[in-house]
Design an enzyme around this catalytic site. Sequence first.
Site, PDB file in Angstrom:
ATOM      1  CB  THR A  27      -0.697  -0.145   1.136  1.00 42.55           C
ATOM      2  OG1 THR A  27      -1.532  -1.738   1.171  1.00 42.55           O
ATOM      3  CG2 THR A  27      -1.518   1.091   1.298  1.00 42.55           C
TER       4      THR A  27
ATOM      5  CB  SER B 158      -8.639  -0.724  -2.696  1.00 40.65           C
ATOM      6  OG  SER B 158      -8.658  -1.453  -1.693  1.00 40.65           O
TER       7      SER B 158
ATOM      8  N   GLY C 213       2.873  -2.772   9.225  1.00 40.35           N
ATOM      9  CA  GLY C 213       3.110  -2.996  10.054  1.00 40.35           C
ATOM     10  C   GLY C 213       4.737  -3.760   9.801  1.00 40.35           C
TER      11      GLY C 213
ATOM     12  NE  ARG D 167     -27.470  -3.099  35.517  1.00 41.86           N
ATOM     13  CZ  ARG D 167     -26.522  -2.022  36.367  1.00 41.86           C
ATOM     14  NH1 ARG D 167     -26.205  -2.837  37.186  1.00 41.86           N
ATOM     15  NH2 ARG D 167     -27.647  -0.720  35.472  1.00 41.86           N
TER      16      ARG D 167
ATOM     17  N   GLY E 183     -22.394   1.296  30.964  1.00 40.49           N
ATOM     18  CA  GLY E 183     -20.978   1.646  31.722  1.00 40.49           C
ATOM     19  C   GLY E 183     -20.392   0.824  31.571  1.00 40.49           C
TER      20      GLY E 183
ATOM     21  CB  THR F  29     -10.613  -0.006   5.231  1.00 36.58           C
ATOM     22  OG1 THR F  29     -10.194   0.538   7.003  1.00 36.58           O
ATOM     23  CG2 THR F  29     -11.967   0.764   5.532  1.00 36.58           C
TER      24      THR F  29
ATOM     25  CD  GLU G   8      -4.808  -8.876   4.005  1.00 30.12           C
ATOM     26  OE1 GLU G   8      -3.927  -9.398   3.123  1.00 30.12           O
ATOM     27  OE2 GLU G   8      -3.308  -7.948   4.698  1.00 30.12           O
TER      28      GLU G   8
ATOM     29  CG  ASP H 242     -12.984   0.366   0.707  1.00 28.90           C
ATOM     30  OD1 ASP H 242     -13.098   0.749   2.426  1.00 28.90           O
ATOM     31  OD2 ASP H 242     -13.783  -0.428   0.393  1.00 28.90           O
TER      32      ASP H 242
END
Lengths: 704, 704
Positions: free
Chosen positions: B168, B174, B207, B340, B430, B451, B453, B455
Amino acid sequence: MADVAVRSSTPSADKRTPEGGAPTAPRTAAEAHEARIDQDAVTAALLGTWRETRLEARELIKDPIFWQKPGQPMAEHRARVLEQLRLLVDNNGSRRAFPTEYGGLEDNGANLAGFEELVLADPSLQIKSGVQWGLFGSAVYQLGTKKHHDKWLRDIISLDLPGAFAMTETGHGSDVAAIGTTATYDPETEEFVIHTPFRGAWKDYLGNAALHGKAATVFAQLITGGVNYGVHCFFVPLRDDTGEFLPGIGGEDDGVKGGLNGIDNGRLHFDHVRVPRENLLNRYGDVAADGTYTSDIDSPGRRFFTMLGALVQGRVSLDGAATTATALALDIAITYANQRRQFDSGAGTDEVVLLDYAKHQRRLLPRLAQVYAQFFSHDELLRKFDGVFSGRTDTPDEREDLETLAAALKPLSTWNALETIQECREACGGQGFLAENRMVNLHQDLDVYVTFEGDNNVLLQLVGKRLLGDFAKQFKGADAADLARFAIGQTAGKVFHGAGLRQLGQAVTDLGSTARSVELGLRGDHQHELLADRVQQMVSDIAGRLRPASKLPADEAAALFNENQAQLIEAARAHGELLQWEAFTDAVNKTTDEGTKQVLTWLRDLFGLSLLERHLAWYLINGRLSTQRAGAVSRYIDRLSARLRPHAQDLVEAFGFAPEHVRAPIASGAEQERQDEAAAFFAAQRASGQAPVSEKSLQKKSKK
Amino acid sequence: MADVAVRSSTPSADKRTPEGGAPTAPRTAAEAHEARIDQDAVTAALLGTWRETRLEARELIKDPIFWQKPGQPMAEHRARVLEQLRLLVDNNGSRRAFPTEYGGLEDNGANLAGFEELVLADPSLQIKSGVQWGLFGSAVYQLGTKKHHDKWLRDIISLDLPGAFAMTETGHGSDVAAIGTTATYDPETEEFVIHTPFRGAWKDYLGNAALHGKAATVFAQLITGGVNYGVHCFFVPLRDDTGEFLPGIGGEDDGVKGGLNGIDNGRLHFDHVRVPRENLLNRYGDVAADGTYTSDIDSPGRRFFTMLGALVQGRVSLDGAATTATALALDIAITYANQRRQFDSGAGTDEVVLLDYAKHQRRLLPRLAQVYAQFFSHDELLRKFDGVFSGRTDTPDEREDLETLAAALKPLSTWNALETIQECREACGGQGFLAENRMVNLHQDLDVYVTFEGDNNVLLQLVGKRLLGDFAKQFKGADAADLARFAIGQTAGKVFHGAGLRQLGQAVTDLGSTARSVELGLRGDHQHELLADRVQQMVSDIAGRLRPASKLPADEAAALFNENQAQLIEAARAHGELLQWEAFTDAVNKTTDEGTKQVLTWLRDLFGLSLLERHLAWYLINGRLSTQRAGAVSRYIDRLSARLRPHAQDLVEAFGFAPEHVRAPIASGAEQERQDEAAAFFAAQRASGQAPVSEKSLQKKSKK
């Protein structure tokens, strides 16, 4: 305002003229040779009633000291935001809502407007300000009386007394009435004993609780003489001057959150902590020295809701802040989509600008329409709030309408913020995932807006119940003939208005003469009719299904209500959407400039049609749209998107954000520079005759 | 597996028996006196073909050293994940995909299965592993030849050679074919000159590029003899042993991202960097010493897609990892929803467990059905991948099917991950916003899965084009009679299968005998017919609208395609949904245990009906459902949700996550303890006679 409205790096129209064949319409209003919006006028309309305060706040936060630093460790971020609050104090930012005798300005609408803009700097700043002055300060001001104001308001305004708003517990959030903390009056010492009876009753998620709060407004069950008078609010000192908890008080840090990490949220618990009787914030209920309870409001339920209602401003301001944050994300994504190119169209040498793709228009432009609707409906909400809290229109009915309106709008705008910011981030691809481009942090920080200050689903359920109540009122004392008329639906539109809903047919001028949608039967007044009818029909249907409940045993009645819960929430959402649509339409009607009116009408239509499309199955099942007309809705949205495409940049620039508010590098013009540089490189290469030939063209040649 | 399937703190059924009137059905299968699922068998089915490897990976990551620490500063997080990669190397985690002669295991399916599970520990670990072994390592392995394998594979597997996958660019994501980086062959020195001609051609978001990468597989336009042979991949050393960039190489850090901050993403640029001719990864194309280009694949387009296709595993593994992460969020939210309590029902003294609310069921249970479908469809995808990459079924058709299947499933599962994780986080209020409860970080980390590998929208468009291509093939050589038959739609189902789509009517056994939905005409085979028809009709409609394109000038043809872009993407999505439904149904059919089969059939029906509901307007407009039957869809979903409610806990526990995988305190049983403690407190208070009376009851008494 020139510096606000025009970004220097905005590409000029001529730069964006396509070289190759463009798959769609012109990209700017200039190219389209159409009337374009009067940007300054639209900016003024969007800024709304308190535009001066908004501009003042925006000017203040141009200073980088207020900007979020993505990736800043939590401890540093918290310290930074505390420091920012001090700067707000120095710059008029903390006193707008409070009485003049304590240094305030008594300007409620302006106060919220100013706070809302802080979201552009850092949502942590907005929310921590809200905790200090909107919740803790408001509790003292709105629930307390003069003795409390005299004692604490000045220090609250100046931040010498930072405090927490201790309402929510680990075990009880939306259901405040059921909190476990107790405040038991001891007539011997004339003190209240604040106590946490079990772990679930710990106060939780409280801003200012983990570190900075010196005191808290603590909500607890007021018990005196063996009677529980329900939830009341108490002023409870938390920490000594060294920052250590006072005796009997304990707590812990909530730690890292999904966002808003500039705020020191934490938990508190109380082990028989004694506070003087005077620390009861006693505007709506008091305890005499001998333990006698008195209140001007007899009904415990009404008293409770009156107290909660005094704190509605949190919800109101979230509606505004969410709208502004959403607009920021759209500004970034649409500016980028007007510069970034991807794939050639197959028709020429040039790659296509993202916003020329029909799918990209579909992803962003209906959301642009939505946020315009929100700006206008928020201003209405804020005016109603200001009317009530200034005392000008402070009647029980107006208060109830205000609470219902806030409960209807806050869920829609906060959910839409998350959806739109996410769509914007995805529409920017990898760039959108970088923190520097803002959208990921906006999403992370605003995430909790959908569940705090009233969980969105719970709020909508409240609205739904109000709608049902209003519906039922129409039939009080109605005779058989009235009911029959209603049953055949002829006068449904006239007998039922719904909470905050305008008289049908009013306030909506037929825009048919300018709207081009006439041919489809989907112009303004049809949109209104369809949206309003849906609310009425849904409420009426639910009411019909719930009618047997009054004759059923409690558990069966509860089960029947539960069966209708999802639809009731959906009806409330429909009601909120209608209110947004009406506010948008009112704003269009107030517009005088012809070009502006035309473009805003298209945008309003896009909003209305998008709502119809979202609920298309309902309209079909309920016979409100023929399959033919329903099919036309999506096609019409496509056409409106293409029609609005040349105006998209103008419409986001009308938000009036300065570069210091946007900050995202991809919306700074850097992308345009990259595109220009690449295009120039290839042009020079072609001109030099040094460009490599493609294997494909070579193969074609060799085949000839 | 007992430790995996049963969480010690799971509340027993008797604890959950409501004291007051419950608004809904029983909460456990035991209470419902129904056949319940065989949890171990379902776990085995969900773990799928490579369950042993999955269990091995899950066992490994029970060690806290692999767990994400929320709020960890970026630099520390990056160092930690690098260290985790080293631990993977020591534990079989890096060699599964590679040839045995380099220490590998040559087990492609197992390799991806093992990687996918790492998402439970920390998505940064999963993705950084993917960069090193799935992208960088795969490029060397799949695009290189023996000389490259000999030279680098051992060091890649052992992490002695960490590398970046430099495909990229800032200006091209893409659209890989259009990248700007060039590799120009210099026959004088027998070197390639790697060069970045402008800012937009910087490699970006890589990466291992910011810190740890010693080398990169760099994609560049291969130019030799003045001809551009298109994108090829080159091995380029980046850093010396001290970590400094080698001459001609520069870069910068991408900085803080929305998530995955354990990975050192960065940018790279090259200033006439020279690498030996041998560094071209030459499996699909080579350059001789004299500069002559050769390739086994003549067509530049096909060669390009073959190279990209060799790297499909990234997409495949994201489908699996997204599914596992989604399941984790559902496990947390549903476990919490079963413990809960919030608000009393109005029918008794007890507060209602969240999952008893119809709205809460509606929010979570259809998503539970969806993730089940994804587990089953992912296993099919993984088996297809393993077949192709093991060589067993490595044909061009199978490769194309694999790529289409991956391109159809990855968008659906990654988008669904974000939506479901968000819904789960909101459903926990929360608590859901606290990092300790996992969901916010899962959302932040998985955000970019939609998005990168490929989009998602671009991938679906590829699928859509494939569907159009398959559709068109049906008519090659068809005579007028065939076309006429198609036109009247009688045999549409038989002539058109669609990419990866099964023969209609096949592979789907009628489940009518057990399904209770018969009365609605919405049972299994009807669901299939409706889902499959929709794909066919949409593709056929789009094909019809595009037919004039071949006779139009290029720009008008492009515009026509653009007008249909959104629908084409929608058709591809419909195709993916159908594939998921079919995989779910196949899994149900393989089930032998009667109770399990019953529950999974309901769950499959819930999935199918939810798909129909999502597209209800389409079914109505296209006359596939009457308004009456369409109205029944939502009611049927409500009934299925209530019916599945007692099985919800069993169904999430069947994911087989151990406490070390879940880790969220709210799903640990702590909430149940809090509820029990509070209930015990109030019970003791009542028993003691010391409970305060409520003001309300006092008022009632005084009125009497």
